[in-house]
Write a protein that holds these residues in place. Structure first.
Motif, mmCIF file in Angstrom:
data_model
loop_
_atom_site.group_PDB
_atom_site.id
_atom_site.type_symbol
_atom_site.label_atom_id
_atom_site.label_comp_id
_atom_site.label_asym_id
_atom_site.label_seq_id
_atom_site.Cartn_x
_atom_site.Cartn_y
_atom_site.Cartn_z
ATOM 1 N N THR A 126 0.798 -1.233 0.000
ATOM 2 C CA THR A 126 0.000 0.000 0.000
ATOM 3 C C THR A 126 0.826 1.276 0.000
ATOM 4 N N GLU A 167 1.580 8.002 1.940
ATOM 5 C CA GLU A 167 0.733 8.119 0.756
ATOM 6 C C GLU A 167 0.555 6.748 0.115
ATOM 7 N N LEU A 188 0.438 3.951 -2.716
ATOM 8 C CA LEU A 188 1.180 3.701 -3.949
ATOM 9 C C LEU A 188 0.304 4.019 -5.153
ATOM 10 N N THR A 189 0.908 4.590 -6.197
ATOM 11 C CA THR A 189 0.140 4.881 -7.410
ATOM 12 C C THR A 189 0.017 3.654 -8.296
ATOM 13 N N ASP A 190 0.960 2.714 -8.192
ATOM 14 C CA ASP A 190 0.929 1.482 -8.983
ATOM 15 C C ASP A 190 1.213 0.295 -8.058
ATOM 16 N N GLU A 243 -5.329 -2.888 -7.472
ATOM 17 C CA GLU A 243 -5.813 -1.524 -7.249
ATOM 18 C C GLU A 243 -6.291 -1.347 -5.812
ATOM 19 N N LYS A 280 -8.441 0.687 -2.863
ATOM 20 C CA LYS A 280 -9.693 1.450 -2.824
ATOM 21 C C LYS A 280 -10.154 1.602 -1.372
#
Length: 168
Positions: free
Chosen positions: A60, A97, A99-101, A106, A108
């Motif tokens: 994450t 923060e 992770l973006t990838d 994914e 949520k």
């Protein structure tokens, strides 16, 4: 018989201010498709809780500040000589923060009340409320992989240990 023991963790990340949980939508190619909490294998010789904290960070990007042990799910298959143990935790404070990838699927944020409406494995839907129940739990299942049949199951909850253990 010498049994092989595999140790895993699962950590439900909960934001008490918004009453949301962080789940990941795991693709089928990763196994266990659908929404699930972060977790994974504990590396030898790290402690189990350190493994849980590391898995949260790797999957994450969040850094755990507070973590609470919730219980154990254990699965034994006598045919394979395998004992598969999953130590479950509730993360109630974290920083960082997302992770973006993310590597496992994914991420949520979902309201606690709507989480079980998401597609997920039956075993995760069954386990989900236990992260929020008072006390801890212990579940042990003996099953045969070849037949998919449960041979024996034991489930206990332990509540209010500070005033004397109550087993249900």
């Amino acid at each position: 018989m010498n049994a092989k023991v595999e140790i895993y963790t699962m950590s439900m990340i909960w934001n008490p201010d918004t009453d949301q949980v962080l789940l990941m939508n795991r693709p089928g190619r990763k196994g266990f498709p659908g929404y699930i909490a972060p977790g994974g294998k504990v590396d030898f010789p790290e402690s189990i809780v350190d493994g849980a904290i590391r898995e949260v960070r790797e999957e994450t990007g969040l850094h755990v500040k507070q973590i609470l042990y919730k219980g154990l799910d254990e699965f034994c298959d006598p045919e394979q000589g395998l004992r598969y143990m999953v130590f479950n935790y509730l993360v109630t404070s974290y920083e960082g923060e997302l992770l973006t990838d993310p590597p496992e699927g994914e991420l949520k944020w979902v309201s606690l009340q709507k989480a079980l409406e998401l597609p997920m494995q039956d075993w995760f839907a069954e386990r989900f409320p236990r992260f929020f129940d008072a006390g801890t739990f212990e579940r042990s299942v003996i099953w045969e992989k070849s037949s998919g049949q449960t041979l024996q199951e034991t489930f206990k909850t332990y509540r209010d240990e500070a005033r004397g253990m109550q087993i249900e």
